[in-house]
Write a protein that holds these residues in place. Structure first.
Motif, short mmCIF file in Angstrom:
data_model
loop_
_atom_site.label_atom_id
_atom_site.label_comp_id
_atom_site.label_asym_id
_atom_site.label_seq_id
_atom_site.Cartn_x
_atom_site.Cartn_y
_atom_site.Cartn_z
N UNK A 150 12.62 32.93 3.54
CA UNK A 150 11.53 32.57 2.63
C UNK A 150 11.12 31.11 2.84
N UNK A 151 12.09 30.24 3.07
CA UNK A 151 11.80 28.83 3.34
C UNK A 151 11.00 28.69 4.63
N UNK A 152 11.46 29.37 5.68
CA UNK A 152 10.77 29.29 6.96
C UNK A 152 9.35 29.84 6.86
N UNK A 153 9.18 30.93 6.12
CA UNK A 153 7.86 31.54 5.99
C UNK A 153 6.89 30.62 5.25
N UNK A 154 7.33 30.02 4.14
CA UNK A 154 6.44 29.15 3.38
C UNK A 154 6.12 27.86 4.14
N UNK A 155 7.07 27.38 4.92
CA UNK A 155 6.76 26.24 5.78
C UNK A 155 5.66 26.61 6.77
N UNK A 156 5.78 27.82 7.35
CA UNK A 156 4.76 28.28 8.29
C UNK A 156 3.40 28.46 7.61
N UNK A 157 3.42 28.72 6.30
CA UNK A 157 2.17 28.85 5.54
C UNK A 157 1.60 27.50 5.14
N UNK A 158 2.26 26.43 5.52
CA UNK A 158 1.73 25.10 5.27
C UNK A 158 2.12 24.50 3.93
N UNK A 159 3.13 25.03 3.26
CA UNK A 159 3.56 24.47 1.97
C UNK A 159 4.16 23.08 2.19
N UNK A 160 3.72 22.13 1.40
CA UNK A 160 4.24 20.77 1.48
C UNK A 160 4.99 20.36 0.22
N UNK A 161 5.10 21.30 -0.75
CA UNK A 161 5.75 20.98 -2.03
C UNK A 161 7.05 21.74 -2.21
N UNK A 162 7.71 22.08 -1.10
CA UNK A 162 8.99 22.77 -1.20
C UNK A 162 10.12 21.76 -1.38
N UNK A 163 11.10 22.15 -2.17
CA UNK A 163 12.31 21.32 -2.37
C UNK A 163 13.50 22.15 -1.88
N UNK A 164 13.79 22.12 -0.58
CA UNK A 164 14.91 22.92 -0.06
C UNK A 164 16.25 22.33 -0.50
N UNK A 165 17.16 23.20 -0.94
CA UNK A 165 18.49 22.80 -1.39
C UNK A 165 19.52 23.71 -0.73
N UNK A 166 20.81 23.33 -0.79
CA UNK A 166 21.82 24.06 -0.01
C UNK A 166 21.97 25.54 -0.33
N UNK A 167 21.64 25.99 -1.53
CA UNK A 167 21.85 27.40 -1.82
C UNK A 167 21.24 27.82 -3.14
N UNK A 168 21.28 29.13 -3.44
CA UNK A 168 20.65 29.65 -4.65
C UNK A 168 21.23 29.11 -5.95
N UNK A 169 22.52 28.79 -5.98
CA UNK A 169 23.09 28.25 -7.21
C UNK A 169 22.39 26.95 -7.62
N UNK A 170 22.13 26.10 -6.66
CA UNK A 170 21.43 24.85 -6.97
C UNK A 170 19.97 25.10 -7.32
N UNK A 171 19.36 26.10 -6.68
CA UNK A 171 17.99 26.47 -7.03
C UNK A 171 17.89 26.80 -8.51
N UNK A 172 18.82 27.62 -9.01
CA UNK A 172 18.82 28.02 -10.42
C UNK A 172 19.04 26.81 -11.32
N UNK A 173 19.95 25.92 -10.93
CA UNK A 173 20.22 24.74 -11.75
C UNK A 173 19.00 23.82 -11.85
N UNK A 174 18.27 23.70 -10.78
CA UNK A 174 17.08 22.85 -10.81
C UNK A 174 16.03 23.42 -11.74
N UNK A 175 15.85 24.74 -11.74
CA UNK A 175 14.91 25.35 -12.67
C UNK A 175 15.41 25.23 -14.11
N UNK A 176 16.67 25.52 -14.33
CA UNK A 176 17.25 25.49 -15.68
C UNK A 176 17.08 24.12 -16.34
N UNK A 177 17.26 23.06 -15.59
CA UNK A 177 17.23 21.71 -16.16
C UNK A 177 15.86 21.04 -16.03
N UNK A 178 14.85 21.82 -15.66
CA UNK A 178 13.49 21.31 -15.66
C UNK A 178 13.14 20.38 -14.54
N UNK A 179 13.94 20.36 -13.49
CA UNK A 179 13.63 19.48 -12.36
C UNK A 179 12.52 20.06 -11.49
#
Length: 264
Positions: A150-179
Motif C-alpha cells: 500500500x505504501x509503494x502504491x500510494x507513492x507511485x500515485x504521487x502522494x506526498x503526505x504519507x508518514x511511513x512508520x515501522x509497522x501497523x502497531x505504530x500506525x494505530x498509535x499515531x491515529x489514536x493519539x491524534x498525530x
C-alpha cells in the motif's frame, strides 16, 4: 576364460553393483534440505505466541509441508529482513506477501492465500470525508506501514503526505493519539491491531477502500521450480478437499476466501 580374468570380471561387476545400490540408498537415507520460511507479525494471518509461530498462514504452510514431505524451518523476523533473505537466498520462502506486477519476476509464487482490502481509516469522532484518492491527499499526514505494498502504491500515485512508520502497531498509535487524521490498514489485520492498540472497532471508521489484493507465499528465484509446483498442487488440492476452507475459517471467519488461482 582364465581364472584370473574371471576373478577380475567378478570384482568389476561386484564394484559396479555396489555403486548402483549405493546410489539407490543415498536419496532415501539423506533427508531433504529444510526449506527456510520467513514470516512477520501480521495477526491473525501470521504472528507469534510466546515466541512460537501461529496463525492462518502458519497452519497452512505446515500442512503444505506435511503433504509435500518437505522439512521446513519457520522464523518470525521483521519484514525488511525477510524480504531481503528471500530475494538473495536459495531454498527460501516468504509468507504472506502481495503478488504485484513489480514483484512478479523477483519470486516464484504459490497461492492465493488471502484476499485483502486496503482502506483509509479515521477516528469515528473526527474522521474527515474521503471519497477518492484525491480527497486523501488534502487531509494532512497519513500513517502507513513502511514498505508495504500500500505504501509503494500510494507513492507511485504521487502522494506526498504519507508518514511511513515501522509497522501497523505504530500506525494505530499515531491515529489514536491524534498525530494523524488518517491511517492506511487492510481489513484482515485491522481488528487485531486495534485491540493491541487499545481501540474498539467502533472507535474507527472505514472511509475509503482503494486496493484489493491477494497474498501468496513468495519463493526465491533460486528455489527448485519442482518444489514450488508441488506446493501449488498441494494448495489446490486443499482448496478442493475443504481443508483450506477449514483453516481459513478458523482464523478469518467471515472473510472472503480466494479461489484456486488469481491474477496479480
Amino acid at each position: 576364460m582364465p581364472a584370473a580374468e574371471g576373478i577380475a570380471l567378478r570384482s568389476l561387476l561386484y564394484c559396479r553393483l555396489s555403486i548402483f545400490l549405493l546410489g539407490l540408498w543415498l536419496p532415501l537415507s539423506l533427508p531433504a534440505e529444510p526449506l527456510r520460511l520467513y514470516s512477520q507479525e501480521y495477526p491473525p494471518v501470521n504472528f507469534s505466541i510466546a515466541g512460537e509461530p501461529a496463525g492462518m498462514a502458519v497452519d497452512l504452510v505446515r500442512e503444505l509441508a506435511r503433504r509435500s514431505d518437505q522439512p521446513i524451518t519457520l522464523e518470525m523476523v521483521p519484514w525488511a529482513r525477510a524480504y531481503r533473505e528471500v530475494l538473495t537466498q536459495p531454498n527460501a520462502g516468504l509468507f504472506v506477501t502481495m503478488r504485484t506486477a513489480e514483484r512478479e519476476n523477483l519470486f516464484q509464487w504459490v497461492g492465493p492465500i488471502t484476499v485483502n482490502i486496503t482502506s483509509f481509516y479515521g477516528l469515528s469522532r473526527s474522521a474527515p470525508r474521503i471519497d477518492s484518492l484525491d480527497d486523501a491527499r488534502h487531509h494532512g499526514e497519513i500513517a502507513i506501514p513502511r514498505d508495504w505494498y500500500s505504501h509503494q502504491l500510494l507513492l507511485a500515485e504521487g502522494f506526498s503526505n504519507l508518514r511511513p512508520v515501522p509497522g501497523p502497531d505504530m500506525v494505530v498509535q499515531m491515529l489514536k493519539h491524534g498525530r494523524v487524521k488518517l491511517m492506511v490498514m487492510d481489513n484482515l489485520g485491522l481488528p487485531a491491531y486495534l485491540a493491541r492498540g487499545g481501540l474498539d472497532e467502533d472507535e474507527v471508521k472505514l472511509l475509503f477502500s482503494f486496493l484489493r489484493s491477494y497474498s501468496y507465499i513468495a519463493f526465491s528465484s533460486q528455489t527448485a521450480p519442482a518444489l514450488v509446483a508441488r506446493w501449488q498442487a498441494e494448495l489446490d488440492g486443499m482448496k478442493r478437499d475443504g481443508s483450506f476452507a477449514a483453516i481459513h475459517q478458523k482464523w478469518l471467519l467471515g472473510a472472503e476466501m480466494p479461489g484456486l488461482r488469481a491474477l496479480p
